[in-house]
Design a protein around this motif. Structure first.
Motif, PDB file in Angstrom:
ATOM      1  N   ALA A 121       0.827  -1.200   0.000  1.00 11.04           N
ATOM      2  CA  ALA A 121       0.000   0.000   0.000  1.00 11.04           C
ATOM      3  C   ALA A 121       0.866   1.255   0.000  1.00 11.04           C
ATOM      4  O   ALA A 121       0.614   2.202  -0.745  1.00 11.04           O
ATOM      5  N   GLN A 122       1.898   1.256   0.822  1.00 12.42           N
ATOM      6  CA  GLN A 122       2.779   2.416   0.925  1.00 12.42           C
ATOM      7  C   GLN A 122       3.483   2.677  -0.403  1.00 12.42           C
ATOM      8  O   GLN A 122       3.608   3.825  -0.840  1.00 12.42           O
ATOM      9  N   GLU A 124       2.490   1.850  -3.394  1.00  7.86           N
ATOM     10  CA  GLU A 124       1.535   2.332  -4.390  1.00  7.86           C
ATOM     11  C   GLU A 124       1.326   3.831  -4.272  1.00  7.86           C
ATOM     12  O   GLU A 124       1.163   4.528  -5.267  1.00  7.86           O
ATOM     13  N   LYS A 125       1.338   4.308  -3.007  1.00  9.98           N
ATOM     14  CA  LYS A 125       1.063   5.724  -2.763  1.00  9.98           C
ATOM     15  C   LYS A 125       2.237   6.646  -3.095  1.00  9.98           C
ATOM     16  O   LYS A 125       2.074   7.843  -3.202  1.00  9.98           O
ATOM     17  N   SER A 126       3.438   6.063  -3.205  1.00  7.10           N
ATOM     18  CA  SER A 126       4.610   6.944  -3.328  1.00  7.10           C
ATOM     19  C   SER A 126       5.140   6.948  -4.757  1.00  7.10           C
ATOM     20  O   SER A 126       6.155   6.316  -5.045  1.00  7.10           O
ATOM     21  N   GLY A 127       4.424   7.656  -5.594  1.00 10.54           N
ATOM     22  CA  GLY A 127       4.661   7.654  -7.031  1.00 10.54           C
ATOM     23  C   GLY A 127       6.075   7.948  -7.496  1.00 10.54           C
ATOM     24  O   GLY A 127       6.724   7.086  -8.101  1.00 10.54           O
ATOM     25  N   ASP A 328       4.312   4.692   9.847  1.00  9.47           N
ATOM     26  CA  ASP A 328       4.377   5.755   8.838  1.00  9.47           C
ATOM     27  C   ASP A 328       5.736   6.443   8.879  1.00  9.47           C
ATOM     28  O   ASP A 328       6.358   6.660   7.836  1.00  9.47           O
TER      29      ASP A 328
END
Lengths: 440, 290
Positions: A121-122, A124-127, A328
């Protein structure tokens, strides 16, 4: 102590206290740059004694300044790190946030015990941090049934270090086959003059990863379809070759050698060739540590009777602990520590890092040691992505297989290796079955 | 309240000590025995299951266990044997008066206070077959070079030499204390009877010293049996498994393979052997009236 002295001591103590108070005062007003989103957080990071964290250490103050976090870095030797993590995680109350991990060595063990925090998930979020920049094979090495458990930071492959000056003097070219390798070792081996033809690891379990490229090039492997295959004729030929090579043309005492000993011998100018992982180049070309710093050549690992498939692996990755209380913040640190910007600096400090873009960056490649990037590009397409049996009980399996290697070196490849290899295979099978990974 | 304390004084006073011993000594031993009855291993995942004596059965059918027992006994007997002979000799020499005696006694303490890991690293360099001092010394004496730690035949004697270097002084010190407390009459009587110095040693000194020597041997023997740091830093049990003693074997099982159940079993076996050995020696002491 007379009165005057006592007075001086009191003065000194007071002065120290004041200066310390001054330091404290500085800390209350951190430099206001970046977004300070981790202000007040302390991240505990466990690392191995390795050149990558060495490079990282120097950059951590920048990270602290930018985010306001405080990073507590602890370093251990490879095995100590695994032990420390295992003991802490077993207790269930660990406050480790980020740790370095060896996907091939402890990946399955840690996955089985749910000690890695999945990062899908992490990521995926950090383009723009760009997960796609990591080659597929390295991404595969840290992925277990769909869950990405760590971020690869270093790649290394089997390579041949050789002494350019000695080769030139003897009129030799870097060997391209194992036959030529043995011939070159024979020619340069002159123990009376304190020169040994070749060195490689000979210490039980530690020799296993270095035998692997020889094994693959003879057509052998560790495990096939859930069964150990270290007792096949191809594997036995590899054991024999490796034992003969080190027994006949290696330094005395090679059965007690791990890479630090082999590196020390090579750096002190006592050996003509050394086959080991590419990252170890750093210790050979550092004039402070090596007497032959300007004479080291790198050549592709020689091909065997069954082609050329040396290992190219992810020896180290970085993970977020599943027991961390601030995942996080941990991910922020990991993301920064594996960013392209940090990796370029680590690469220039002597590491072989895992991002594709760095190896394609002409500016970076230009500054690397001659031959290194070239070797990496040649090995990439033909490589084997593992250098040891892929299983949970890999430590115990390595010990069993390592015993065959030691036996072969001690006897110059002449002992009854078929019998020893059969015993090792039986042991590996037993371990596979116990962990539910075997095929009975 | 006061009355209660008064009445139970003899229980209350030793209570802190009893609590300490239970917490620090009895609990770990009992816990280890407990773990040795489970299949606790990180490699299989899941909760530890009670499996009775299965681990002990496995241990007894493991060739590495027998190898470890043999190596432990070999190392202990070799090291402590040589240490006893040298230590007694050293004590007899130091028992005489000579110039620089105090200095010599002080030097004796040095190896004992050094840290094991530092000793291990220094001796590893010393033994290094191609660049180490040990082979250089051998060649100066016209002897053939040895592989020391790198050959299965020489690794245990090489490790024993380190142990002997470090711990002979301890035996010497204990025996010196014993010598100082011996009665003088038997020696005078022997002199009067015209005994040679060797006869005095053989028939007077040695028998009188025996209880002291025995104490030194027991203390040293138990310690040598459990030697760990020196072997781990110098060979880690290698080459192959040629110096894997019981302690190293248990360490490998526990912290290498993460098989805690099996490692506990090996440690219980080690404890049993040490305990058994001590009991036999104690019994011998009574039996032969030392």
């Amino acid at each position: 102590m007379n009165r005057m002295n006592r007075f001086l001591v009191v003065l000194l103590v007071l002065g120290l206290m004041l200066s310390l108070a001054g330091c404290g005062g500085d800390k209350k007003e951190p430099a206001k740059s970046g977004d300070q989103k981790l202000a007040g957080k302390t991240i505990r990071v466990l690392m191995a004694n390795h050149p990558y964290p060495e490079a990282l250490k120097k950059l951590i103050p920048e990270f602290e300044k930018k985010t306001g976090a405080k990073v507590n870095l602890e370093s251990y030797t490879e095995d100590q790190l695994t032990q420390k993590l295992t003991v802490e995680f077993t207790s269930g109350k660990s406050n480790v946030d980020v740790f370095m991990t060896r996907p091939l060595q402890e990946g399955r063990l840690f996955t089985k015990n749910k000690w890695y925090e999945p990062l899908n998930a992490q990521i995926e979020k950090s383009g723009d941090w760009d997960w796609k920049d990591f080659p597929k094979s390295t991404a595969d090495a840290v992925t277990y049934s769909g869950s990405i458990n760590s971020v690869p930071i270093v790649t290394e492959w089997q390579t041949l270090f050789y002494r350019k000056d000695l080769f030139e003097k003897a009129g030799l070219k870097p060997p391209t086959t194992l036959e030529e390798l043995e011939a070159a070792a024979k020619k340069l081996h002159n123990p009376d003059a304190g020169m040994y033809g070749i060195v490689s690891r000979g210490q039980r379990a530690n020799a296993v990863t270095q035998l692997s490229s020889y094994l693959y090039n003879f057509g052998g492997d560790w495990i096939k379809d859930g069964k150990a295959v270290v007792d096949t004729p191809e594997a036995i030929k590899a054991f024999e070759y490796y034992g003969r090579l080190l027994h006949d043309y290696g330094p005395p005492g090679v059965t007690n050698m791990h890479w630090p000993q082999a590196q020390a011998l090579m750096a002190s100018g006592k050996v003509a060739m050394w086959t080991d992982a590419s990252t170890l180049l750093a210790g050979l070309i550092d004039p402070a540590k090596s007497q032959v710093a300007d004479k080291i050549g790198i050549a592709q690992f020689p091909a065997g009777p069954k082609g050329n498939h040396p290992f190219l692996v992810v020896p180290w990755a970085m993970s977020v602990s599943a027991q961390s209380q601030q995942k996080d913040a941990a991910w922020e640190f990991l993301k920064w520590a594996s960013s392209k910007e940090v990796m370029v600096k680590a690469q220039l400090a002597g590491n072989t890092t895992s991002r594709t873009s760095i190896w394609n960056d002409a500016e970076v490649v230009k500054k690397l040691y001659p031959g290194l990037a070239d070797d990496f590009k040649k090995v990439g397409p033909i490589a084997t992505p593992y250098d040891r049996p892929l299983m949970t009980a890999v430590v115990e399996a390595r010990d069993a297989i390592g015993e065959v290697i030691v036996k072969s070196i001690e006897s110059g490849g002449k002992a009854d290796l078929a019998d020893a290899a059969k015993k090792a295979a039986a042991k590996v099978d037993e371990l596979l079955n116990k962990a539910g990974e075997g095929k009975k | 309240m006061n009355e209660f304390i008064e009445r139970n004084l003899r229980w209350l006073f030793p209570l802190p000590a009893v609590i300490f011993i239970v917490a620090m000594m009895a609990f770990p031993v009992i816990f280890t025995i407990g773990v040795s009855l489970t299949d606790w291993a990180m490699t299989t995942g899941g909760e530890p299951q009670f499996i009775g004596l299965k681990n002990y059965q496995d241990l007894l059918s493991d060739s590495r266990f027998y190898n470890a027992v043999w190596l432990t006994v070999y190392f202990t007997v070799l090291a402590v044997g040589v240490e006893t002979v040298l230590g007694v000799g050293m004590a007899l020499i130091l028992n005489r008066e000579f110039a620089g005696k105090d200095l010599a006694k002080g030097l004796l303490l040095l190896p004992m206070v050094a840290t094991p890991v530092a000793i291990g690293l220094a001796w590893t360099l010393f033994y290094e077959p191609s660049i180490g001092l040990a082979n250089y010394a051998l060649q100066m004496l016209g002897l053939p070079a040895s592989k020391w730690l790198a050959s299965p035949n020489s690794v245990i004697p090489a490790l024993a030499i380190v142990d002997i270097w470090q711990w002979t002084p301890m035996i010497a010190l204990i025996v010196m204390a014993g010598l100082a407390s011996l009665p003088q009459d038997p020696f005078e009587a022997a002199m009067v009877d015209g005994a040679t110095p060797f006869q005095v040693f053989r028939f007077v000194t040695l028998p009188l010293l025996m209880p002291t020597i025995l104490v030194a041997v027991i203390l040293r023997g138990i310690d040598a049996f459990k030697t760990f740091d020196i072997i781990l830093t110098m060979t880690a049990g290698g080459p192959g498994f040629a110096s894997e003693t019981l302690n190293i074997y248990a360490y490998n099982l526990g912290f290498g393979y993460f098989r805690f159940g099996m490692a506990s079993t090996a440690l219980v076996a080690l404890l049993a052997v040490v305990l058994g050995g001590s009991l036999i020696v104690l019994w011998m002491r009574k039996r032969f009236d030392y």
